[in-house]
Design an enzyme around this catalytic site. Sequence first.
Site, short mmCIF file in Angstrom:
data_model
loop_
_atom_site.label_atom_id
_atom_site.label_comp_id
_atom_site.label_asym_id
_atom_site.label_seq_id
_atom_site.Cartn_x
_atom_site.Cartn_y
_atom_site.Cartn_z
N GLU A 82 4.46 30.30 1.54
CA GLU A 82 4.72 29.86 0.18
C GLU A 82 5.48 30.96 -0.52
O GLU A 82 5.52 31.95 -0.67
CB GLU A 82 3.48 29.65 -0.46
N GLY B 145 2.89 25.87 0.25
CA GLY B 145 1.49 26.31 0.15
C GLY B 145 0.96 25.21 -1.00
O GLY B 145 -0.26 25.61 -1.34
N GLY C 98 1.00 -1.23 -0.10
CA GLY C 98 0.07 -0.02 0.09
C GLY C 98 0.88 1.27 -0.07
O GLY C 98 0.27 2.31 -0.37
N GLY C 99 2.09 0.96 0.46
CA GLY C 99 3.15 2.37 0.53
C GLY C 99 2.63 3.46 1.20
O GLY C 99 1.72 3.49 2.00
N THR C 100 3.00 4.66 0.59
CA THR C 100 2.68 5.82 1.25
C THR C 100 1.23 6.25 1.10
O THR C 100 0.84 6.73 2.22
CB THR C 100 3.56 7.32 0.33
N CYS C 101 0.72 5.98 0.12
CA CYS C 101 -0.71 6.45 -0.01
C CYS C 101 -1.58 5.72 1.06
O CYS C 101 -2.41 6.39 1.75
CB CYS C 101 -1.29 5.90 -1.44
N ASP D 205 5.72 7.63 -8.02
CA ASP D 205 6.67 8.74 -7.58
C ASP D 205 7.92 8.73 -8.02
O ASP D 205 8.73 9.90 -7.87
CB ASP D 205 6.42 8.95 -6.04
N HIS E 224 -31.35 16.93 -9.53
CA HIS E 224 -31.69 18.03 -8.91
C HIS E 224 -32.11 17.76 -7.53
O HIS E 224 -33.05 16.86 -7.38
CB HIS E 224 -32.48 19.21 -9.38
N GLY F 216 7.29 19.43 -0.70
CA GLY F 216 7.12 18.21 -1.72
C GLY F 216 7.80 16.88 -1.33
O GLY F 216 8.10 16.66 0.03
#
Length: 462
Positions: free
Chosen positions: A202, A180, A43-46, A306, A439, A266
Amino acid sequence: MASDADTVFDLVVLGGGSGGYAAALRAAQLGMNVALIEKDKLGGTCLHRGCIPTKALLHAGEVADQARESASFGIKATFEGIDMPAVHAYKDGVVSRLYKGLQGLVASRKITQIEGEGRLVSPTAVQVNGQRVEGRHVLLATGSVPKSLPGLRIDGDRVICSDQALQLDYVPRSVVILGGGVIGVEFASIWRSFGAEVTIIEALPRLVPAEDENSSKLLERAFRRRGVKFEVGARFSGVEYTENGVRVSLENGKQFEADLLLVAVGRAPVSEGLGYEEVGVAMDRGYVKVDGYCQTNVPTISAVGDLIPTPQLAHVGFGEGILVAERLAGLKVTPIDYDGVPRVTYSDPEVASVGLTEAAAKEKYGAENITSFRYNLGGNGKSQILKTTGEVKVIQLKDGPVVGVHMVGARMGELTAEAQLIYNWEALPSEVAQLIHPHPTQSEALGEAHLALAGKPLHVHD
């Protein structure tokens, strides 16, 4: 472990995150003999340190906000505070259930799982636990880790990364967030909902700078209303410990004091020391270079997720993993149009998009060939029920298809499924305008924007 030393797998996958396990599942489904090597958890980072736990915390924050604001809906409720151990129990329970489900799914496909830290040792082999695992093809999917700035050390105490932020057992009174982008604004939302004072720093001129400029303005306006502070166009220069927290300095001379500094600038690819360059795989600043089919310069090696310079999104990893598996199986595959992949920042409000920003569309097609329409959620019944504000913006090539959809507001991420069909099928606004949206739903906002572009606006003031 592999059944015997002579086994040659059809595919050896190094890394069990989103891209790696998606490739393994699809390859096994297509009849390949697959080995999946992972040093941590499937599953890793996610699943364990990214998408899922952060969204669980964001939902907990949403519940807290709803409790505070219940009187505005005519509901008498009281908000007594945040119980972080209980919040973590909820979050970890979600992760645990999904993890068990994934383990069962991988086992059901007869994939050979090998636990350990693998290293590429040839164009067709990975070394793990002293064992050489051979494959006709190797897929590199070793993911990413939080990165920092030169000279800024993440110590896990008062200067933390997102991995550590997910494990905090208390709500800080105040936080400075460096960055940011998606990670920064999501944690800003979490902590603000939990009651912390938050300031985002940022370096670029606006929050979520990769998004359409109008989306950034709407998010910034909403953050001001929520009391989230931010400094944009401001570069970090240093951090020092104070008696009770940290003091963050900027190049413009401003300083901010807080309990914690979250570094959210990042994520960096995990590739160093894994043998990639030694085997001849072409690299660029730590990323593995690939073509449109996720193929490296070494014919027997592919890479996804990644680790390659494509959008760092779990669903991109899924798509790339599936593409590689199908290509290896001899199926006809099409390179991914990354502009057509939905992007969602799960802050409050959410920022969601598919396709080109208006600036990118004008650069690509010429400003004279682009038109757009912004539909305010003030005219959408369901958005008013939810007490959310924002807009749906649709960008069109004049007399041509939709080339971008950008949305800000509560639950806007749910609308990206339709938005990606509109973009990827090169739909004309007039074609979307023929469709009747239910709707009252927020999906009507997407329909209304296309009605307006088609020249027949409904709930829109002239």
